[in-house]
Design a protein around this motif. Sequence first.
Motif, short mmCIF file in Angstrom:
data_model
loop_
_atom_site.label_atom_id
_atom_site.label_comp_id
_atom_site.label_asym_id
_atom_site.label_seq_id
_atom_site.Cartn_x
_atom_site.Cartn_y
_atom_site.Cartn_z
N THR A 167 0.83 -1.20 0.00
CA THR A 167 0.00 0.00 0.00
C THR A 167 0.87 1.25 0.00
O THR A 167 0.50 2.27 -0.61
N ALA A 168 2.00 1.20 0.65
CA ALA A 168 2.91 2.35 0.70
C ALA A 168 3.49 2.65 -0.69
O ALA A 168 3.88 3.79 -0.96
N LYS A 169 3.53 1.65 -1.56
CA LYS A 169 4.10 1.84 -2.90
C LYS A 169 3.12 2.50 -3.87
O LYS A 169 3.51 2.94 -4.94
N VAL A 170 1.86 2.54 -3.51
CA VAL A 170 0.81 3.07 -4.39
C VAL A 170 0.94 4.58 -4.48
O VAL A 170 1.15 5.26 -3.48
N THR A 171 0.79 5.11 -5.69
CA THR A 171 0.77 6.55 -5.89
C THR A 171 -0.69 6.99 -5.83
O THR A 171 -1.46 6.75 -6.76
N TRP A 172 -1.09 7.59 -4.72
CA TRP A 172 -2.46 8.00 -4.52
C TRP A 172 -2.72 9.34 -5.19
O TRP A 172 -1.86 10.22 -5.17
N PRO A 173 -3.91 9.53 -5.76
CA PRO A 173 -4.22 10.83 -6.39
C PRO A 173 -4.42 11.90 -5.32
O PRO A 173 -4.83 11.60 -4.19
N SER A 174 -4.14 13.13 -5.70
CA SER A 174 -4.33 14.24 -4.77
C SER A 174 -5.83 14.53 -4.64
O SER A 174 -6.64 14.04 -5.41
N ARG A 175 -6.16 15.36 -3.67
CA ARG A 175 -7.57 15.73 -3.48
C ARG A 175 -8.11 16.44 -4.73
O ARG A 175 -9.23 16.21 -5.15
N ARG A 176 -7.28 17.27 -5.33
CA ARG A 176 -7.69 18.02 -6.54
C ARG A 176 -7.94 17.07 -7.70
O ARG A 176 -8.93 17.21 -8.43
N GLU A 177 -7.04 16.09 -7.90
CA GLU A 177 -7.22 15.13 -8.98
C GLU A 177 -8.49 14.30 -8.77
O GLU A 177 -9.22 14.03 -9.73
N THR A 178 -8.75 13.93 -7.54
CA THR A 178 -9.96 13.15 -7.23
C THR A 178 -11.21 13.98 -7.50
O THR A 178 -12.18 13.48 -8.07
N LEU A 179 -11.19 15.24 -7.12
CA LEU A 179 -12.33 16.12 -7.34
C LEU A 179 -12.59 16.31 -8.84
O LEU A 179 -13.74 16.21 -9.30
N ILE A 180 -11.53 16.55 -9.60
CA ILE A 180 -11.67 16.74 -11.05
C ILE A 180 -12.22 15.48 -11.71
O ILE A 180 -13.13 15.53 -12.54
N SER A 181 -11.71 14.32 -11.31
CA SER A 181 -12.19 13.06 -11.88
C SER A 181 -13.67 12.83 -11.54
O SER A 181 -14.45 12.39 -12.40
N THR A 182 -14.04 13.15 -10.31
CA THR A 182 -15.44 12.97 -9.90
C THR A 182 -16.36 13.89 -10.69
O THR A 182 -17.42 13.46 -11.17
N VAL A 183 -15.96 15.14 -10.86
CA VAL A 183 -16.77 16.08 -11.63
C VAL A 183 -16.89 15.62 -13.09
O VAL A 183 -17.97 15.69 -13.69
N MET A 184 -15.81 15.11 -13.65
CA MET A 184 -15.85 14.62 -15.03
C MET A 184 -16.79 13.44 -15.17
O MET A 184 -17.55 13.35 -16.15
N VAL A 185 -16.78 12.53 -14.22
CA VAL A 185 -17.68 11.37 -14.27
C VAL A 185 -19.13 11.83 -14.24
O VAL A 185 -19.96 11.37 -15.03
N PHE A 186 -19.45 12.75 -13.32
CA PHE A 186 -20.83 13.25 -13.25
C PHE A 186 -21.21 13.99 -14.54
O PHE A 186 -22.33 13.83 -15.04
N ALA A 187 -20.31 14.80 -15.08
CA ALA A 187 -20.61 15.55 -16.30
C ALA A 187 -20.88 14.60 -17.47
O ALA A 187 -21.86 14.77 -18.21
N PHE A 188 -20.04 13.58 -17.64
CA PHE A 188 -20.25 12.65 -18.74
C PHE A 188 -21.49 11.80 -18.52
O PHE A 188 -22.17 11.42 -19.49
N ALA A 189 -21.83 11.49 -17.28
CA ALA A 189 -23.06 10.75 -17.00
C ALA A 189 -24.28 11.58 -17.39
O ALA A 189 -25.24 11.07 -17.97
N ILE A 190 -24.24 12.87 -17.10
CA ILE A 190 -25.34 13.76 -17.47
C ILE A 190 -25.43 13.89 -18.99
O ILE A 190 -26.52 13.84 -19.57
N ILE A 191 -24.28 14.05 -19.65
CA ILE A 191 -24.27 14.15 -21.11
C ILE A 191 -24.83 12.87 -21.74
O ILE A 191 -25.62 12.92 -22.68
N ALA A 192 -24.43 11.71 -21.21
CA ALA A 192 -24.94 10.44 -21.74
C ALA A 192 -26.44 10.32 -21.52
O ALA A 192 -27.18 9.86 -22.40
#
Length: 67
Positions: free
Chosen positions: A19-44
């Motif tokens: 688990t220590a070897k994993v490169t975890w996404p930052s809070r900003r990257e997680t937020l951007i990814s979440t917003v993109m998923v919701f946006a594409f779900a709405i578009i679909a």
Amino acid sequence: MASKITNPFTFLQQVRSETAKVTWPSRRETLISTVMVFAFAIIAAIFFLLADQVMGYGVELILGIGR
């Protein structure tokens, strides 16, 4: 196929090490990814709503059934 049995303490140490070897996404990257998923779900959803409306209109026009 025999598997090597590991005691639980060693297993947890190995899990923690991996688990220590994993490169975890930052809070900003997680937020951007979440917003993109919701946006594409709405578009679909809008796309499929429009496609359904157009196909329904076409079936009604051609066959005279529906609605």
